[in-house]
Structures are given as structure tokens and as C-alpha cells.
Design a protein around this motif. Structure first.
Motif, PDB file in Angstrom:
ATOM      1  N   SER A   4     139.334  14.134 131.609  1.00 10.63           N
ATOM      2  CA  SER A   4     139.362  13.517 130.111  1.00 10.63           C
ATOM      3  C   SER A   4     137.974  13.318 129.650  1.00 10.63           C
ATOM      4  O   SER A   4     137.289  12.709 130.692  1.00 10.63           O
ATOM      5  CB  SER A   4     140.285  12.690 129.964  1.00 10.63           C
ATOM      6  N   CYS A   5     137.415  13.473 128.516  1.00 10.01           N
ATOM      7  CA  CYS A   5     135.931  13.249 128.261  1.00 10.01           C
ATOM      8  C   CYS A   5     136.189  12.734 126.751  1.00 10.01           C
ATOM      9  O   CYS A   5     136.665  13.167 125.779  1.00 10.01           O
ATOM     10  CB  CYS A   5     135.312  14.420 128.231  1.00 10.01           C
ATOM     11  N   ALA A   6     135.950  11.348 126.814  1.00 14.63           N
ATOM     12  CA  ALA A   6     135.914  10.588 125.297  1.00 14.63           C
ATOM     13  C   ALA A   6     134.550  10.452 124.520  1.00 14.63           C
ATOM     14  O   ALA A   6     133.905   9.976 125.280  1.00 14.63           O
ATOM     15  CB  ALA A   6     136.565   9.325 125.394  1.00 14.63           C
ATOM     16  N   ALA A   7     134.451  10.794 123.443  1.00 23.37           N
ATOM     17  CA  ALA A   7     133.210  10.868 122.857  1.00 23.37           C
ATOM     18  C   ALA A   7     133.240   9.696 121.859  1.00 23.37           C
ATOM     19  O   ALA A   7     134.286   9.209 121.146  1.00 23.37           O
ATOM     20  CB  ALA A   7     132.932  12.114 122.016  1.00 23.37           C
ATOM     21  N   SER A   8     132.058   8.978 121.692  1.00 25.13           N
ATOM     22  CA  SER A   8     131.869   8.167 120.540  1.00 25.13           C
ATOM     23  C   SER A   8     130.751   8.637 119.671  1.00 25.13           C
ATOM     24  O   SER A   8     129.683   9.249 120.266  1.00 25.13           O
ATOM     25  CB  SER A   8     131.553   6.759 121.120  1.00 25.13           C
ATOM     26  N   GLY A   9     130.648   8.389 118.404  1.00 27.01           N
ATOM     27  CA  GLY A   9     129.759   8.775 117.555  1.00 27.01           C
ATOM     28  C   GLY A   9     130.051   9.935 116.716  1.00 27.01           C
ATOM     29  O   GLY A   9     131.635  10.202 116.563  1.00 27.01           O
ATOM     30  N   SER A  10     129.388  10.602 116.201  1.00 20.91           N
ATOM     31  CA  SER A  10     130.062  11.725 115.111  1.00 20.91           C
ATOM     32  C   SER A  10     130.183  13.246 115.838  1.00 20.91           C
ATOM     33  O   SER A  10     129.076  13.772 116.246  1.00 20.91           O
ATOM     34  CB  SER A  10     129.000  11.777 113.936  1.00 20.91           C
ATOM     35  N   ILE A  11     131.555  13.293 116.033  1.00 20.26           N
ATOM     36  CA  ILE A  11     132.044  14.379 116.405  1.00 20.26           C
ATOM     37  C   ILE A  11     132.794  15.542 115.363  1.00 20.26           C
ATOM     38  O   ILE A  11     133.604  14.749 114.569  1.00 20.26           O
ATOM     39  CB  ILE A  11     132.633  14.454 117.576  1.00 20.26           C
ATOM     40  N   PHE A  12     132.408  16.573 115.204  1.00 16.72           N
ATOM     41  CA  PHE A  12     133.177  17.298 114.112  1.00 16.72           C
ATOM     42  C   PHE A  12     133.720  18.590 114.827  1.00 16.72           C
ATOM     43  O   PHE A  12     133.492  19.003 116.091  1.00 16.72           O
ATOM     44  CB  PHE A  12     132.308  17.672 113.246  1.00 16.72           C
ATOM     45  N   SER A  13     134.913  18.984 114.160  1.00 14.15           N
ATOM     46  CA  SER A  13     135.499  20.096 114.861  1.00 14.15           C
ATOM     47  C   SER A  13     134.786  21.375 115.132  1.00 14.15           C
ATOM     48  O   SER A  13     135.010  22.245 115.573  1.00 14.15           O
ATOM     49  CB  SER A  13     136.831  20.540 113.959  1.00 14.15           C
ATOM     50  N   SER A  14     133.638  21.374 114.175  1.00 12.29           N
ATOM     51  CA  SER A  14     132.698  22.725 114.323  1.00 12.29           C
ATOM     52  C   SER A  14     131.867  22.644 115.661  1.00 12.29           C
ATOM     53  O   SER A  14     131.060  23.393 115.881  1.00 12.29           O
ATOM     54  CB  SER A  14     131.966  22.661 113.009  1.00 12.29           C
ATOM     55  N   ASP A  15     131.845  21.306 116.027  1.00 15.26           N
ATOM     56  CA  ASP A  15     130.957  21.173 117.468  1.00 15.26           C
ATOM     57  C   ASP A  15     131.681  21.585 118.562  1.00 15.26           C
ATOM     58  O   ASP A  15     133.017  21.810 118.616  1.00 15.26           O
ATOM     59  CB  ASP A  15     130.759  19.679 117.663  1.00 15.26           C
ATOM     60  N   THR A  16     131.045  22.265 119.711  1.00 16.13           N
ATOM     61  CA  THR A  16     131.717  22.742 120.651  1.00 16.13           C
ATOM     62  C   THR A  16     131.639  21.857 121.810  1.00 16.13           C
ATOM     63  O   THR A  16     130.668  21.090 122.024  1.00 16.13           O
ATOM     64  CB  THR A  16     130.891  23.996 121.155  1.00 16.13           C
ATOM     65  N   MET A  17     132.787  21.365 122.425  1.00 19.93           N
ATOM     66  CA  MET A  17     132.769  20.544 123.422  1.00 19.93           C
ATOM     67  C   MET A  17     133.384  21.314 124.703  1.00 19.93           C
ATOM     68  O   MET A  17     133.806  22.753 124.568  1.00 19.93           O
ATOM     69  CB  MET A  17     134.072  19.733 123.190  1.00 19.93           C
ATOM     70  N   GLY A  18     132.868  20.942 125.719  1.00 17.52           N
ATOM     71  CA  GLY A  18     132.926  21.794 127.074  1.00 17.52           C
ATOM     72  C   GLY A  18     132.962  21.104 128.043  1.00 17.52           C
ATOM     73  O   GLY A  18     132.419  19.899 128.228  1.00 17.52           O
ATOM     74  N   TRP A  19     132.976  21.871 129.308  1.00 18.83           N
ATOM     75  CA  TRP A  19     133.043  21.288 130.886  1.00 18.83           C
ATOM     76  C   TRP A  19     131.958  22.317 131.494  1.00 18.83           C
ATOM     77  O   TRP A  19     132.293  23.330 131.338  1.00 18.83           O
ATOM     78  CB  TRP A  19     134.384  21.171 131.477  1.00 18.83           C
ATOM     79  N   TYR A  20     130.973  21.458 132.355  1.00 18.43           N
ATOM     80  CA  TYR A  20     130.302  22.356 133.127  1.00 18.43           C
ATOM     81  C   TYR A  20     130.663  21.671 134.680  1.00 18.43           C
ATOM     82  O   TYR A  20     130.969  20.665 134.603  1.00 18.43           O
ATOM     83  CB  TYR A  20     128.824  21.981 132.674  1.00 18.43           C
ATOM     84  N   ARG A  21     130.086  22.576 135.492  1.00 25.61           N
ATOM     85  CA  ARG A  21     130.445  21.758 136.845  1.00 25.61           C
ATOM     86  C   ARG A  21     128.746  21.982 137.642  1.00 25.61           C
ATOM     87  O   ARG A  21     128.300  23.386 137.504  1.00 25.61           O
ATOM     88  CB  ARG A  21     131.616  22.260 137.432  1.00 25.61           C
ATOM     89  N   GLN A  22     128.614  21.323 138.716  1.00 25.38           N
ATOM     90  CA  GLN A  22     127.728  21.716 139.561  1.00 25.38           C
ATOM     91  C   GLN A  22     127.945  21.355 141.288  1.00 25.38           C
ATOM     92  O   GLN A  22     128.256  20.057 141.449  1.00 25.38           O
ATOM     93  CB  GLN A  22     126.496  20.985 139.202  1.00 25.38           C
ATOM     94  N   ALA A  23     128.021  22.394 141.909  1.00 22.73           N
ATOM     95  CA  ALA A  23     128.420  22.013 142.980  1.00 22.73           C
ATOM     96  C   ALA A  23     126.991  22.053 144.169  1.00 22.73           C
ATOM     97  O   ALA A  23     125.963  22.306 143.398  1.00 22.73           O
ATOM     98  CB  ALA A  23     129.047  23.206 143.496  1.00 22.73           C
ATOM     99  N   PRO A  24     126.864  21.332 145.158  1.00 22.43           N
ATOM    100  CA  PRO A  24     125.703  21.017 145.919  1.00 22.43           C
ATOM    101  C   PRO A  24     125.006  22.454 146.105  1.00 22.43           C
ATOM    102  O   PRO A  24     125.564  23.419 146.658  1.00 22.43           O
ATOM    103  CB  PRO A  24     126.258  20.591 147.110  1.00 22.43           C
TER     104      PRO A  24
END
Length: 116
Positions: A21-41
Motif C-alpha cells: 500500500s502507498c498512502a499519499a498526502s497532498g494534492s493528488i488527482f485522478s489524472s496523476d499517474t500512480m505507480g510502483w517501481y522496484r530496484q533489486a541489488p
């Protein structure tokens, strides 16, 4: 200013599931893209999945059919349901918001470890 706080990482066996889960604070709009990235060693950060609005999604080929991204705009929260986890999914997972104007915000990351 947008702040992102991830949760839900941890240790799971191969074939298991986790929900990030990722909870955002501040101004987030449905037109903004939310996503997940990852970085392995030793590897570069890579896109795992992204969502714009509530239904426009994009997935890395390596996670298609196993991971599902969703968001709750009222709660300003994005989720990543990860099923059939593999050792190669082990990484630090970062939440990202890219605003409509191209500004990027990042969370601090949450570690996912998959034991074989």
C-alpha cells in the motif's frame, strides 16, 4: 508537496502473496499517474506497474498475470497485490506519483524478500 508512505513489504515464501500500500498526502488527482517501481541489488530501478485514473493500467511483462495495481482516489492510496511471488521479485519497491505536469514524487521504499 506530495508525500508518499509505503507499507506491506516483508518476507514471503516462493508462491506466496503480499499486498503493498502507498498512502499519499497532498494534492493528488485522478489524472496523476500512480505507480510502483522496484530496484533489486545491483540493478536499475524498473517500472512494475502504473495506474492513471482507476482503470488505465500498465504492467512490466515480468509481472503480468501475477500482480494487480489498483487505487482508491478518495483515500489517495495505491495498492499492489502481488501473487505467485518468485525469488526474482525480491527488491525494494518504491511508490511513485507522476503529476499531470510531469513532476515526480517518490516514497522511501519497502523491502520485499522472497525465499526459495
Amino acid at each position: 508537496q506530495v508525500q508518499l508512505v509505503e507499507s506491506g513489504g516483508g518476507l514471503v515464501q516462493t508462491g506466496g502473496s503480499l499486498r503493498l500500500s502507498c498512502a499519499a498526502s497532498g494534492s493528488i488527482f485522478s489524472s496523476d499517474t500512480m505507480g510502483w517501481y522496484r530496484q533489486a541489488p545491483g540493478k536499475e530501478r524498473e517500472l512494475v506497474a502504473s495506474i492513471r485514473g482507476t482503470s488505465s493500467t500498465n504492467y512490466a511483462d515480468s509481472v503480468k498475470g501475477r500482480f494487480t495495481i489498483s487505487r482508491d482516489n478518495a483515500k489517495k492510496t495505491v495498492y499492489l497485490q502481488m501473487n505467485s511471488l518468485k525469488p526474482e521479485d525480491r527488491a525494494v519497491y518504491y511508490c511513485n506519483v507522476e503529476t499531470y505536469y510531469g513532476v515526480n514524487y517518490w516514497g522511501k521504499g519497502t523491502l520485499v524478500t522472497v525465499s526459495s
